[in-house]
Write an enzyme that holds these catalytic residues in place. Structure first.
Site, PDB file in Angstrom:
ATOM      1  N   ILE A 187       0.831  -1.207   0.000  1.00  0.00           N
ATOM      2  CA  ILE A 187       0.000   0.000   0.000  1.00  0.00           C
ATOM      3  C   ILE A 187       0.868   1.261   0.000  1.00  0.00           C
ATOM      4  O   ILE A 187       0.485   2.313   0.524  1.00  0.00           O
ATOM      5  CB  ILE A 187      -0.977   0.006   1.190  1.00  0.00           C
ATOM      6  CG1 ILE A 187      -0.251  -0.192   2.527  1.00  0.00           C
ATOM      7  CG2 ILE A 187      -2.026  -1.076   1.021  1.00  0.00           C
ATOM      8  CD1 ILE A 187      -1.166  -0.130   3.745  1.00  0.00           C
ATOM      9  N   ILE A 206      14.285  -3.320  12.671  1.00  0.00           N
ATOM     10  CA  ILE A 206      13.834  -2.471  11.579  1.00  0.00           C
ATOM     11  C   ILE A 206      14.251  -3.136  10.277  1.00  0.00           C
ATOM     12  O   ILE A 206      15.436  -3.351  10.022  1.00  0.00           O
ATOM     13  CB  ILE A 206      14.420  -1.056  11.697  1.00  0.00           C
ATOM     14  CG1 ILE A 206      14.040  -0.439  13.051  1.00  0.00           C
ATOM     15  CG2 ILE A 206      13.936  -0.182  10.552  1.00  0.00           C
ATOM     16  CD1 ILE A 206      12.559  -0.390  13.341  1.00  0.00           C
ATOM     17  N   ASN A 228      13.809  -2.160   7.042  1.00  0.00           N
ATOM     18  CA  ASN A 228      14.405  -1.245   6.064  1.00  0.00           C
ATOM     19  C   ASN A 228      14.329   0.143   6.672  1.00  0.00           C
ATOM     20  O   ASN A 228      13.240   0.699   6.840  1.00  0.00           O
ATOM     21  CB  ASN A 228      13.654  -1.298   4.735  1.00  0.00           C
ATOM     22  CG  ASN A 228      14.259  -0.404   3.665  1.00  0.00           C
ATOM     23  OD1 ASN A 228      14.600   0.750   3.900  1.00  0.00           O
ATOM     24  ND2 ASN A 228      14.376  -0.924   2.453  1.00  0.00           N
ATOM     25  N   GLU A 262       1.421   2.193  12.384  1.00  0.00           N
ATOM     26  CA  GLU A 262       0.487   3.060  13.092  1.00  0.00           C
ATOM     27  C   GLU A 262       1.109   3.727  14.320  1.00  0.00           C
ATOM     28  O   GLU A 262       0.456   4.516  15.009  1.00  0.00           O
ATOM     29  CB  GLU A 262      -0.735   2.242  13.496  1.00  0.00           C
ATOM     30  CG  GLU A 262      -1.470   1.704  12.277  1.00  0.00           C
ATOM     31  CD  GLU A 262      -2.414   0.550  12.598  1.00  0.00           C
ATOM     32  OE1 GLU A 262      -3.588   0.648  12.225  1.00  0.00           O
ATOM     33  OE2 GLU A 262      -1.980  -0.433  13.211  1.00  0.00           O
TER      34      GLU A 262
END
Length: 732
Positions: A463, A621, A623, A697
């Site tokens: 997305i 993490i 990327n 989020e």
């Protein structure tokens, strides 16, 4: 658990689909089937919020140039009623529309005009004449109007929860009793909702902009009463979703029933105004909070009560109290949620459901209590951090909120403010962010050919968050090859089913499935080698699959896999699958600390953001570049929630006052200043096999509250009705 020797995972790899996107080669939903030149559908929208269609004239429209059909409830064909069966989830229930002469909300479809061109369809739509016998719409206008206890909250939370014992008055030195309100809000992604559908020999092919593929197939099967095996859904590129595309909406159903009726491909693309009415939005909230602390500045009571609207016939309720239940330790915690059924368009997930607007109110109220207690807001938060889950008492897999606050404050230079001038005042604000990590069952297939080319297949979607790149990095690391040697194929229901994108669960869940598939592929290849080479470490180099011999003496001399495995056995593939069983039962949360610096004009009340900064902890993490981009996007969105965004309602018609970008004010470049962030990276293999936790989020959770708290710090005006506009500051 052992830590993998990652070299590619975590690095700032450029998006592998970037060139396709900037050169126009990436095809989004509305651009599919261009070789067929699909017919175009346009919605005739209701001018009433709720009622029955008592007259409907389509003759003039049907005779208009280029028109192939006008689809209404009279000829739309068989469909299961909307939201049935009840035992299906909200993403797999029927999405029926034009199946009955009843209107459920303002702007809902009355008819679909299908023509050769968009212009012809829009003109013909203006010729459709209808009358709706309207009823007085029900809305939620005050806190006491919400009396219904929802069956459950988004994220699986119980509607009501309490822990501990209420404190005696003797335990309380400082308290605040405040009511905060947040308005209705909408995602309004850059790519509007769009679908192209075509029936071929009884099979349905659908290109649509949807975040989760497998439930979309099921929803269409339920709606159209078809066999799921006769439906293919594809969504290879999505121009933003933010929760509004988790499930299918009117555009998809209309394109399908239109294609079924005219027996040709039909495209339906919603206009921006149609997006406001025909896709989900976030409901407005009223949040009442009573917080108290003792003489030592320790929280002794947290009471959070929430009231929100719920669209009739659609089960969704936000967990606005999620943050109040987990962020700080308190002797007593009470969290309740109430809803009211209303005649509004669908109310459903919008980025960081519950946490985004819950943190706006709760972290502002925490700030109020800190100031009432005479304690620095940063210090107050640090002094009240939990060691275990405040309500359950169970441990966290990892919990770095304290370090995010401490190190973030140091990087931000907390309360070291520039000198104001010309009637301006400067303020600093801080807010905590806690976002539950969700891990969802997912599967993926990885294939390697005799030249070492790797292909990853899963119905996972991208997305705009970088899924193509992240999955390529994970596969490249596991198979010891380069990212450029990995092809990732996404968004097709014929591929292994994944969790899809949403809820901050996509990267960790599907990434773990890809990792498991790579491990299974390696096992498959090793099992075909002679016993003495079965532990050889595989890698791909110069178009060849090689392996290093397992014993130390020969490890420097790699051999070709194809010397032992015939090339005609390639490609070799394997499938990997993960589920909740692959994670710990302990509490899994991503966390962060938001800081903001604002300048407020004391004459006009105008707020200017000077700086936003965040320090975040979300496990490994995957990327650093795409992760930073996601967080920054959330922080910008949080600024919009604090200062500009809000849908306003006409109470008599239950329509929206501002259903467009002219009046729904999303934060733009001039509203945003310097945005920076850092990560406290600590892989959490109890949360996922790749060590990652959700970040999508986390950036919005708490961002708006930090800005609100900075405005109070500057002006000593506490605005509890979001967004914080100039008039509210001046009146304060």
């Amino acid at each position: 658990m052992t830590t993998p020797n990652s070299k590619i995972v975590g690095s700032a790899v450029n998006r592998i689909d970037g060139v396709q996107k900037v050169t126009g080669q990436a095809r989004y939903a509305a651009e599919q089937m261009s070789e067929h030149k699909p017919l175009v559908g346009w919605i005739v929208a209701s001018d009433k919020a709720v009622g029955k269609i008592i007259s409907l004239e389509t003759g003039l429209a049907e005779q208009s140039e280029g028109v192939h059909a006008v689809v209404t409830y009279r000829n739309a064909g068989p469909m299961k009623p909307f939201s049935k069966p009840q035992d299906e989830g909200r993403f797999t229930q029927s999405r029926a529309v034009l199946n009955e002469p009843y209107i459920r909300h303002f702007g809902a479809p009355v008819a679909l005009v299908i023509a050769d061109t968009l212009e012809q369809a829009r003109y013909a739509a203006s010729l459709v004449d209808y009358t709706i016998e309207g009823q007085t719409p029900e809305l939620l206008t005050h806190f006491e109007g919400a009396t219904q206890v929802p069956d459950s909250l988004d994220g699986g939370f119980e509607p009501d929860a309490t822990s501990g014992n209420k404190p005696d008055n003797s335990d309380v030195k400082t308290s605040v009793d405040s009511t905060y309100t947040t308005p209705s809000q909408i995602s309004a992604a850059m790519e509007p909702h769009a679908t192209v559908a075509e029936f071929k020999n009884g099979k349905l092919e659908v290109f649509t902009s949807v975040q989760i593929i497998a439930p979309a197939v099921q929803a269409l099967a339920v709606t159209l009463e078809m066999d799921p095996d006769d439906i293919v859904v594809q969504s290879p590129f999505i121009g933003g979703g933010f929760g509004s595309k988790l499930g299918l909406h009117y555009d998809a159903t209309l394109a399908c029933i239109g294609a079924r009726y005219v027996k040709q491909a039909v495209k339906v693309v919603l206009s921006r105004r149609q997006v406001f009415y025909n896709t989900p939005h976030r409901g407005h909230s009223t949040q009442q909070m009573t917080l108290s602390a003792n003489s030592d500045g320790a929280l002794v009571s947290i009471v959070h009560k929430s009231a929100m609207p719920k669209a009739k016939g659609y089960e969704f309720a936000e967990a606005t109290g999620a943050g109040a239940r987990v962020t700080y330790q308190s002797q007593y915690i009470e969290s309740t949620h109430r809803v009211k059924d209303v005649d509004l368009p669908l109310i459903d997930s919008t980025r960081s459901p519950g946490d985004a607007i819950g943190s706006l109110a709760f972290e502002s109220a925490i700030d109020e209590l800190a100031h009432e207690a005479g304690v620095d807001p940063l210090t107050f938060r640090l002094n009240n951090l939990p060691i275990v889950h405040p309500m359950k008492g169970t441990p966290f897999t990892s919990h770095n909120l304290g370090e995010c606050l401490r190190q973030g404050a140091q990087q931000f230079k907390w309360q070291h403010k520039p000198q104001p001038s010309n009637g301006k005042v400067i303020g600093h604000g801080v807010a905590s962010a806690m976002r539950m990590n969700v891990f969802v069952e997912s599967s993926a297939q990885v294939e390697i050919d005799d030249q070492g080319k790797v292909t990853v297949r899963t119905d996972m979607t991208d997305i705009g968050t970088g899924t193509y790149t992240i999955l390529a990095q994970i596969a490249a690391d596991a198979l010891q090859t380069s990212v450029n040697n990995v092809t990732v194929q996404l968004g097709d229901s014929r591929y292994p089913a994944s969790c899809g994108s949403g809820g901050s669960f996509g990267a960790a869940s599907t990434g773990s499935a890809v990792k498991r598939a790579c491990e299974a592929l390696i096992d498959s290849i090793q099992s075909q080698l002679p016993a003495e080479l079965s532990n050889a470490k595989l890698f791909v180099e110069e178009g060849k699959i090689k392996a290093a011999k397992p014993n130390a003496e020969d490890s420097a001399t790699p051999f070709l896999i194809t010397d032992y495995i015939p090339t005609n056995t390639f490609p070799i593939s394997a499938t990997g699958k993960v589920s909740e069983d692959d994670t710990s039962d302990n509490e899994q949360y991503s966390c962060g600390a938001h800081f903001a610096e604002v300048e407020v004009d004391t004459y006009t009340g105008e707020v200017r953001l000077l700086r936003q900064y965040g320090m975040f902890s979300a496990g490994q993490i995957l990327n650093i570049k795409t992760a930073s981009s996601q967080i920054k996007g959330g922080m910008v969105w949080g600024a919009g929630y604090a200062l500009t965004e809000g849908i306003h309602h006409h109470e008599d018609s239950a329509s929206f006052v501002n259903p467009d970008f002219g009046e729904y004010h999303i934060a733009v470049n001039r509203d945003i200043a310097e945005v920076n962030l850092d990560f406290l990276e600590e892989p959490d293999y109890a949360a996922s096999p790749v060590g990652a936790k959700g970040i999508g989020e986390l950036g919005i959770t708490g961002a708006g509250a930090a800005i609100a708290n900075a405005i109070f710090d500057a002006t000593k005006v506490r605005v509890r009705d979001f967004p914080i506009t100039m008039d509210k500051i001046i009146s304060g």
